[in-house]
Design an enzyme around this catalytic site. Structure first.
Site, mmCIF file in Angstrom:
data_model
loop_
_atom_site.group_PDB
_atom_site.id
_atom_site.type_symbol
_atom_site.label_atom_id
_atom_site.label_comp_id
_atom_site.label_asym_id
_atom_site.label_seq_id
_atom_site.Cartn_x
_atom_site.Cartn_y
_atom_site.Cartn_z
ATOM 1 N N ASP B 17 56.251 22.819 19.576
ATOM 2 C CA ASP B 17 55.613 21.664 18.931
ATOM 3 C C ASP B 17 55.949 21.648 17.443
ATOM 4 O O ASP B 17 56.337 20.620 16.894
ATOM 5 C CB ASP B 17 54.097 21.742 19.095
ATOM 6 C CG ASP B 17 53.682 21.845 20.544
ATOM 7 O OD1 ASP B 17 53.874 20.872 21.275
ATOM 8 O OD2 ASP B 17 53.189 22.913 20.938
ATOM 9 N N GLU B 258 60.996 22.553 25.341
ATOM 10 C CA GLU B 258 61.616 21.302 24.900
ATOM 11 C C GLU B 258 62.486 21.467 23.665
ATOM 12 O O GLU B 258 63.596 20.915 23.594
ATOM 13 C CB GLU B 258 60.517 20.265 24.615
ATOM 14 C CG GLU B 258 61.083 18.938 24.145
ATOM 15 C CD GLU B 258 60.084 17.806 24.184
ATOM 16 O OE1 GLU B 258 59.151 17.871 24.999
ATOM 17 O OE2 GLU B 258 60.232 16.879 23.383
#
Lengths: 184, 371
Positions: B17, B258
């Protein structure tokens, strides 16, 4: 307030001063918990149709509607005619208002018609309906496992996937929230 | 309009994140050097791990032209006197602290719900769709992805042959590998690597491996695979830009989640993606969608099928499952690199997230009747 993920075709919610009727609800699972709900809506004041997106966990202001149990009598072009079985009063709803719900309606089925200011604006379906398969390709010999799916057209026009062992004329259970096959 | 942009980031787990959000802030600053870019977060520690000059004890600070704010500064008093900028970004579909969000909804701003990266096709139907607020602010979903109809990826560039050679030497020296050989980086969630090391031994080449993160370390250390031909270094996290360069020079990268996955997609190098584990093995849907995107760049369809099977199996979290053989990849790394360069070139040319985001924000400014 209700989470966006719980909204289905036929529900109504309020955004600002606008009342939006859900015509189609599409849930998409995202990464981690960031799933989305795409809603095709009809603005009940101006009649415009648009798509809007919310996070599945967003809270929306659902509007509760009056409801009447009515029987779906017949379809007349774009109109769906419903009848109150006690008073024999008939109400009409156009396909535009029914959205995807039209794909689950069988004649003589008794369902809830939803009214806003005494005007019919939608219907509420049960979570599952039983529909007959109008057309599907025959099963390929030797490929009859329960996990293999094929396309099938239901009596109402709904197209969905059913197990390979299903035949034309079979009555199958369909989930009205997702349009998916649930069993025979 | 874009003289100031506020970005919000909830760090939920690990550093992905923070990594992606910092990269976003940095890319916006680079594109708009005259703009103030402010990054609000619930966890400055995660940013500090990536950028050592960030002091987690300071609630407000500046680094490389980006202002960092801890959520703790967002008191009602602070928000009352705060001017909401024209563009507010919710990174990874995070929840903006209530006091700020309420004020933003009543201001004339554009709120972008910047979602997770996905190769699934449904994202195209959600990308740039409005999320009606019923208030003054307008909110839109922005979906990063791999197609021109999606939001794209935060970009990187491929290295020239000379740069690759120079940086590879630098990393080999930095991690103490003096005698050449295959160079592999591993940054995954927990995984059984027994089959992988078995295949590395079969290939028989000198192999140098850099392992990042506790989960990869715990998965590999217990296998006791250091030997004549295999050298393993368990490394601390390195600065993000160094890690991005490392991905571009390794012969094979194992990446996860990610952030490192998106960088690997732009590295042009062969990689194995370990997707974030979701309930009911749902990550498999995400992996399959990504493979469907990759497919068009792989000319050798048989090789692609082997890669498909391997990656799907690698991401299947069913207990007791073992990896499939990976020899097909270890013996064809140059071919994989050739295909992955094509894929990266496509993304660099057509899928620039920052350009797409700014184009949308600027169009929105000119004409608010977008839908």
């Amino acid at each position: 307030m209700k989470e966006a993920s719980e909204f289905r075709a036929g529900n109504i919610f309020k955004v600002g001063n606008d009342l939006l009727l859900v015509l189609k609800a599409e849930y998409n699972k995202g990464a981690r918990s960031a799933s989305t709900m795409k809603l095709k809506t009809k603005n009940l004041a101006v009649g415009s149709i648009a798509e809007t997106v919310y996070r599945a966990t967003d809270k929306l202001d659902e509007i509760r509607l009056d409801r009447r149990k009515m029987q779906f009598s017949y379809r007349n072009g774009d109109s769906f005619v419903f009848m109150d079985q006690e008073t024999y009063e008939q109400l009409e709803l156009t396909e535009e208002y029914l959205g995807d719900n039209a794909l689950y309606l069988k004649e003589e089925e008794v369902i809830d018609v939803l009214l806003y200011n005494e005007k019919p604006i939608s219907i509420e379906l049960p979570q599952q309906v039983e529909l007959a398969i109008e057309y599907t390709e025959p099963a390929v010999q030797g490929n009859t496992g329960g996990k293999v799916l094929k396309e099938a057209k239901m009596q109402t026009g709904l197209i969905t996937n059913v197990p390979i062992f299903c035949h034309i004329g079979d009555v199958v259970k369909i989930d009205t929230r997702t349009g998916e096959y649930m069993g025979r | 309009m874009l003289s100031r942009i506020d970005i919000f980031c909830d760090v939920i787990d690990n550093f992905g994140d923070a990594g992606v959000t910092y990269m976003l802030a940095e890319a916006l600053k680079s594109e708009l050097p005259g703009s103030e870019i402010r990054l609000f977060t619930n966890d400055l520690n995660a940013f500090s791990a990536l950028k050592s000059r960030i002091d987690p004890s300071k609630t407000v600070q500046e680094l490389n032209g980006i202002e960092f704010f801890s959520y703790s500064v967002l008191t009602e008093g602070f928000v009352k006197g705060y001017e909401i900028p024209k563009l507010v970004i919710e990174a990874f579909a995070c929840q903006i602290p209530a006091a700020y969000y309420e004020k933003a909804l009543d201001s004339d701003c554009l709120i972008i719900n910047l979602d997770h990266l996905s190769a699934e096709l449904w994202i195209e139907g959600v990308h740039l769709k409005e999320s009606l607020t019923g208030r003054k602010a307008r909110k839109y979903f922005f979906m990063p992805g791999f197609t021109t109809a999606s939001g794209g990826l935060i970009q990187d560039r491929l290295l020239s042959g000379e740069e690759k050679s120079e940086k590879r030497k630098y990393f080999e020296s930095r991690f103490g590998f003096s005698d050449g050989g295959l160079l592999i980086s591993i940054f995954t969630y927990e995984h059984d690597f027994a089959r992988f090391f078995n295949d590395i031994r079969t290939v028989g080449k000198k192999t140098n491996i850099i392992v990042f993160g506790e989960k990869s370390r715990n998965s590999i250390e217990k296998l006791h695979v250091n030997g004549a031909n295999i050298s393993i270094v368990y490394a601390d996290f390195i600065p993000q830009e160094d890690y991005d360069d490392l991905l571009k020079v390794c012969d094979l990268n194992f990446v996860r989640g990610e952030d490192s996955w998106s960088r690997a997609c732009l590295s042009g190098k062969p990689f194995i993606w370990h997707s974030y584990h979701q309930k009911d093995n749902y990550q498999q849907v995400k992996v399959k969608a990504f493979l469907e995107y990759q497919k068009e760049h792989y000319v050798d369809k048989k090789l692609f099928e082997q890669y498909f099977d391997y990656l799907m199996n690698f991401n299947d979290r069913t207990p007791g499952l073992s990896d499939k053989p990976v020899l097909f990849m270890l013996e064809n790394l140059e071919t994989f690199e050739k295909y992955n360069i094509k894929s990266a070139e496509h993304l660099i040319k057509n899928c620039n997230l920052i350009k797409k985001l700014l184009f949308f924000a600027r169009s929105f400014d000119k004409d608010k009747k977008l839908i």
